[in-house]
Motif scaffolding. Structure first.
Motif, PDB file in Angstrom:
ATOM      1  N   GLY A   1      -7.474  -2.535   5.886  1.00  0.00           N
ATOM      2  CA  GLY A   1      -6.551  -2.061   6.913  1.00  0.00           C
ATOM      3  C   GLY A   1      -5.098  -2.400   6.644  1.00  0.00           C
ATOM      4  N   VAL A   2      -4.825  -3.032   5.501  1.00  0.00           N
ATOM      5  CA  VAL A   2      -3.451  -3.400   5.158  1.00  0.00           C
ATOM      6  C   VAL A   2      -3.121  -2.782   3.803  1.00  0.00           C
ATOM      7  CG1 VAL A   2      -1.867  -5.309   4.699  1.00  0.00           C
ATOM      8  CG2 VAL A   2      -3.692  -5.588   6.388  1.00  0.00           C
ATOM      9  N   ARG A   3      -2.154  -1.898   3.794  1.00  0.00           N
ATOM     10  CA  ARG A   3      -1.740  -1.219   2.566  1.00  0.00           C
ATOM     11  C   ARG A   3      -0.452  -1.869   2.062  1.00  0.00           C
ATOM     12  NH1 ARG A   3      -1.178   5.117   3.014  1.00  0.00           N
ATOM     13  NH2 ARG A   3      -3.261   4.773   3.839  1.00  0.00           N
ATOM     14  N   GLN A   4      -0.511  -2.375   0.841  1.00  0.00           N
ATOM     15  CA  GLN A   4       0.648  -3.063   0.271  1.00  0.00           C
ATOM     16  C   GLN A   4       1.115  -2.367  -1.002  1.00  0.00           C
ATOM     17  OE1 GLN A   4       0.140  -7.292  -0.079  1.00  0.00           O
ATOM     18  NE2 GLN A   4      -1.065  -7.407   1.785  1.00  0.00           N
ATOM     19  N   ASP A   5       2.424  -2.494  -1.279  1.00  0.00           N
ATOM     20  CA  ASP A   5       2.988  -1.871  -2.474  1.00  0.00           C
ATOM     21  C   ASP A   5       2.302  -2.345  -3.744  1.00  0.00           C
ATOM     22  OD1 ASP A   5       4.780  -0.421  -0.947  1.00  0.00           O
ATOM     23  OD2 ASP A   5       6.451  -1.797  -1.284  1.00  0.00           O
ATOM     24  N   VAL A   6       1.938  -3.610  -3.793  1.00  0.00           N
ATOM     25  CA  VAL A   6       1.295  -4.148  -4.988  1.00  0.00           C
ATOM     26  C   VAL A   6      -0.056  -3.470  -5.238  1.00  0.00           C
ATOM     27  CG1 VAL A   6       0.184  -6.116  -3.833  1.00  0.00           C
ATOM     28  CG2 VAL A   6       0.802  -6.283  -6.245  1.00  0.00           C
ATOM     29  N   GLU A   7      -0.736  -3.065  -4.175  1.00  0.00           N
ATOM     30  CA  GLU A   7      -2.002  -2.348  -4.322  1.00  0.00           C
ATOM     31  C   GLU A   7      -1.753  -0.925  -4.833  1.00  0.00           C
ATOM     32  OE1 GLU A   7      -4.728  -4.406  -0.876  1.00  0.00           O
ATOM     33  OE2 GLU A   7      -3.112  -3.059  -0.249  1.00  0.00           O
ATOM     34  N   TRP A   8      -0.734  -0.264  -4.274  1.00  0.00           N
ATOM     35  CA  TRP A   8      -0.368   1.074  -4.744  1.00  0.00           C
ATOM     36  C   TRP A   8      -0.011   1.033  -6.222  1.00  0.00           C
ATOM     37  CZ3 TRP A   8      -1.298   5.759  -3.510  1.00  0.00           C
ATOM     38  CH2 TRP A   8      -1.400   6.167  -2.187  1.00  0.00           C
ATOM     39  N   ASP A   9       0.785   0.033  -6.596  1.00  0.00           N
ATOM     40  CA  ASP A   9       1.185  -0.115  -7.997  1.00  0.00           C
ATOM     41  C   ASP A   9      -0.035  -0.320  -8.886  1.00  0.00           C
ATOM     42  OD1 ASP A   9       3.809   0.128  -7.160  1.00  0.00           O
ATOM     43  OD2 ASP A   9       4.228  -2.026  -7.256  1.00  0.00           O
ATOM     44  N   SER A  10      -0.992  -1.094  -8.404  1.00  0.00           N
ATOM     45  CA  SER A  10      -2.220  -1.343  -9.152  1.00  0.00           C
ATOM     46  C   SER A  10      -3.011  -0.050  -9.356  1.00  0.00           C
ATOM     47  CB  SER A  10      -3.076  -2.382  -8.417  1.00  0.00           C
ATOM     48  OG  SER A  10      -4.269  -2.620  -9.096  1.00  0.00           O
ATOM     49  N   ILE A  11      -3.133   0.748  -8.310  1.00  0.00           N
ATOM     50  CA  ILE A  11      -3.847   2.024  -8.416  1.00  0.00           C
ATOM     51  C   ILE A  11      -3.168   2.943  -9.421  1.00  0.00           C
ATOM     52  CG2 ILE A  11      -4.373   4.171  -7.177  1.00  0.00           C
ATOM     53  CD1 ILE A  11      -5.008   2.434  -4.732  1.00  0.00           C
ATOM     54  N   LYS A  12      -1.868   3.060  -9.324  1.00  0.00           N
ATOM     55  CA  LYS A  12      -1.136   3.937 -10.237  1.00  0.00           C
ATOM     56  C   LYS A  12      -1.252   3.450 -11.678  1.00  0.00           C
ATOM     57  CE  LYS A  12       2.064   5.637  -6.793  1.00  0.00           C
ATOM     58  NZ  LYS A  12       3.445   5.631  -6.307  1.00  0.00           N
ATOM     59  N   ARG A  13      -1.186   2.153 -11.887  1.00  0.00           N
ATOM     60  CA  ARG A  13      -1.318   1.598 -13.237  1.00  0.00           C
ATOM     61  C   ARG A  13      -2.707   1.873 -13.788  1.00  0.00           C
ATOM     62  NH1 ARG A  13      -4.025  -2.315 -14.748  1.00  0.00           N
ATOM     63  NH2 ARG A  13      -4.133  -3.332 -12.729  1.00  0.00           N
TER      64      ARG A  13
END
Length: 160
Positions: free
Chosen positions: A42-54
């Protein structure tokens, strides 16, 4: 009336349109599961987005607009899905056992990207691994590897 019939036929599932991606594409299925894992707590963080994109860029050798399109297709597919099966079944058909374990390891990397393991993330990975035919031992070993990698020299990752 004929306009509605044409619109209906144009929108039928499985009809390939230029530039469109479907959940039957293993890359979209992978992106959708990565996205779902990111949102599990339930918490979306930039570091997670960056991880997905990487992960998507490294795994599928895409970048720029193609990467953005893949991320968007995965997000849309996940939001429209009613369960994991649509994605896990596609990946199970396209990946051998070793590749499925490696994919579970990538999902754990997204979980630990923020340094914290939430019980909903753990449950999500259990379900996804189970549906993909990855046994408990391999799932736990993948989790432990990702946790160690996330801790690095600082020791910031925690198992809640």
């Amino acid at each position: 009336m004929i306009d509605r019939v044409i619109a209906f036929l144009r929108d039928l599932p499985g009809r390939e349109q230029t530039g469109s991606r479907s959940a039957e594409d293993p890359r979209v299925a992978a992106a959708a599961l990565l996205y779902h894992v990111m949102d599990a707590d339930g918490v979306r963080q930039d570091v997670e987005w960056d991880s997905i994109k990487r992960i998507l860029a490294d795994t599928y050798k895409v970048g720029g607009r193609e990467l953005d399109d893949l991320v968007k297709a995965g997000e849309q597919a996940e939001q429209e899905a009613v369960d994991f099966y649509a994605f896990t079944s596609v990946l199970k058909r396209h990946l051998d056992e070793e590749q499925r374990i490696a994919f579970i390891r990538l999902l754990w990397e997204v979980v630990y990207a923020d340094g914290v393991l939430h019980e909903l993330e753990d449950h999500t990975l259990w379900r996804v691994a189970d549906l993909m035919g990855v046994d408990q031992r391999d799932r736990v070993l993948a989790r432990q590897d990702a946790a160690r990698k996330a801790q690095g020299p600082k020791g910031t990752a925690t198992d809640d």
